[in-house]
Design an enzyme around this catalytic site. Structure first.
Site, PDB file in Angstrom:
ATOM      1  N   HIS A  50     -27.174 -37.094 -36.995  1.00 53.89           N
ATOM      2  CA  HIS A  50     -27.757 -35.920 -36.355  1.00 53.89           C
ATOM      3  C   HIS A  50     -28.177 -36.164 -34.909  1.00 53.89           C
ATOM      4  O   HIS A  50     -27.929 -35.323 -34.042  1.00 53.89           O
ATOM      5  CB  HIS A  50     -28.964 -35.434 -37.160  1.00 53.89           C
ATOM      6  CG  HIS A  50     -29.643 -34.242 -36.573  1.00 53.89           C
ATOM      7  ND1 HIS A  50     -28.993 -33.030 -36.362  1.00 53.89           N
ATOM      8  CD2 HIS A  50     -30.909 -34.065 -36.131  1.00 53.89           C
ATOM      9  CE1 HIS A  50     -29.835 -32.163 -35.832  1.00 53.89           C
ATOM     10  NE2 HIS A  50     -31.002 -32.767 -35.677  1.00 53.89           N
ATOM     11  N   ASP A  84     -30.053 -29.255 -31.634  1.00 53.47           N
ATOM     12  CA  ASP A  84     -30.998 -28.995 -32.710  1.00 53.47           C
ATOM     13  C   ASP A  84     -31.903 -27.820 -32.312  1.00 53.47           C
ATOM     14  O   ASP A  84     -31.401 -26.750 -31.990  1.00 53.47           O
ATOM     15  CB  ASP A  84     -31.777 -30.291 -33.004  1.00 53.47           C
ATOM     16  CG  ASP A  84     -32.765 -30.178 -34.147  1.00 53.47           C
ATOM     17  OD1 ASP A  84     -32.323 -29.985 -35.291  1.00 53.47           O
ATOM     18  OD2 ASP A  84     -33.976 -30.281 -33.891  1.00 53.47           O
TER      19      ASP A  84
END
Length: 287
Positions: A266, A104
């Protein structure tokens, strides 16, 4: 968490970072994303520590690491500055070269570190990310809808007011899914105003400065010199946004880019730690 690992506050030339490290073997630096701290790796790091010396810092501005004094000092929050922290940290721990993985927002620091310090990074793994410049240039309706937070977090003053009104409601998170100690560390971070502002600084620098660094590199023809492996979450939106993720990355790398999706949402280090650790070990140990 992190049985057998050391936990220290390590003072560097430009920053003081909270760092967890342990294991034995070649050094592997793991960089977390937003809004996590280094404890997001609590299941992955011990698995990798059987083969590597694993180093997990809180990035500058995140967790218990230093926060730049001026929240509008975009250079201090930039991925270039955080890349200098990474190299300085590995120097302090005695490692001239190292493997590197970032998830990320940490993937942007990892990418910048490998570009700016090509002689230091042996291999790079990017988890759930594309270059900031690519994300912004390819921004259309879906990204503006799904990734609205990129632009909101880059605004002045308003996002921290919204988040700090009720951090737990804003960010969510579940102790059962995250693991209790990781969840508690995460909650401490998102309830600390200085840390929230520090995390937002990562987005603000992305919009104000980091994309310009990417553009300068592209115009100059600078590319990653080390092998690059990209891993993305099949239950997240990277494929929906960019289609062939590897084709987005290929122009940024001298060597052929490899990679694949894994069965996860995620936060892959928490949701599918075994598959992620296996994929990272396979890449970093391959000849």
């Amino acid at each position: 968490m992190f049985e057998g690992f050391h936990l220290e506050m390590i003072e560097l030339a430009e920053a003081t970072l909270r760092v967890r490290y342990g294991g034995s073997g070649p050094p592997l630096l793991l960089l977390h994303g937003h809004p996590r701290t280094h404890t997001t790796w609590h299941q992955v790091a011990p698995l990798l520590a059987k083969s590597f010396t694993v180093v997990c810092p809180d990035l500058r501005g995140f967790g218990k690491s230093i926060k730049p004094a001026d929240p509008h000092d975009y250079e201090a929050f930039s991925k270039r500055a955080k890349g200098r922290d990474c190299v300085a940290l590995m120097d302090r721990l005695g490692f001239d070269t190292f493997y590197l993985a970032g998830h990320d927002r940490g993937s942007y620091t990892a990418f910048r570190t490998a570009l700016d310090h090509s002689s230091r990074v042996l291999k790079l793994a990017i988890l759930d990310g594309v270059p900031i410049l690519e994300a912004l240039e390819r921004s259309q309706v879906q990204f503006a809808t799904d990734g609205w937070h990129w632009f909101f977090y880059a605004q002045s003053d308003k996002p921290e007011q919204a988040i700090l009104a009720d951090p737990k409601a804003w960010y969510g998170g579940c102790a059962e899914a995250m693991g209790l100690e990781n969840y508690e560390d995460f909650q401490a971070a998102i309830h600390d105003p200085a840390t929230v502002i520090g995390m937002l600084g990562d987005y603000r620098s992305g919009i104000e400065l980091d994309y310009l660094h990417d553009r300068e590199d592209r115009h100059a023809g600078r590319k990653l010199q080390c092998p690059l492996h990209v891993i993305w979450s099949l239950k997240d939106d990277l494929e929906d946004l960019y289609g062939d993720v590897l084709s987005v990355w290929q122009p940024w790398a001298e060597q052929k880019v490899t990679g694949a999706g894994i069965d996860s949402g995620h936060h892959m280090a928490e949701e599918n730690s075994a598959e992620l650790a296996s994929a990272l070990k396979a890449f970093f140990t391959a000849r």
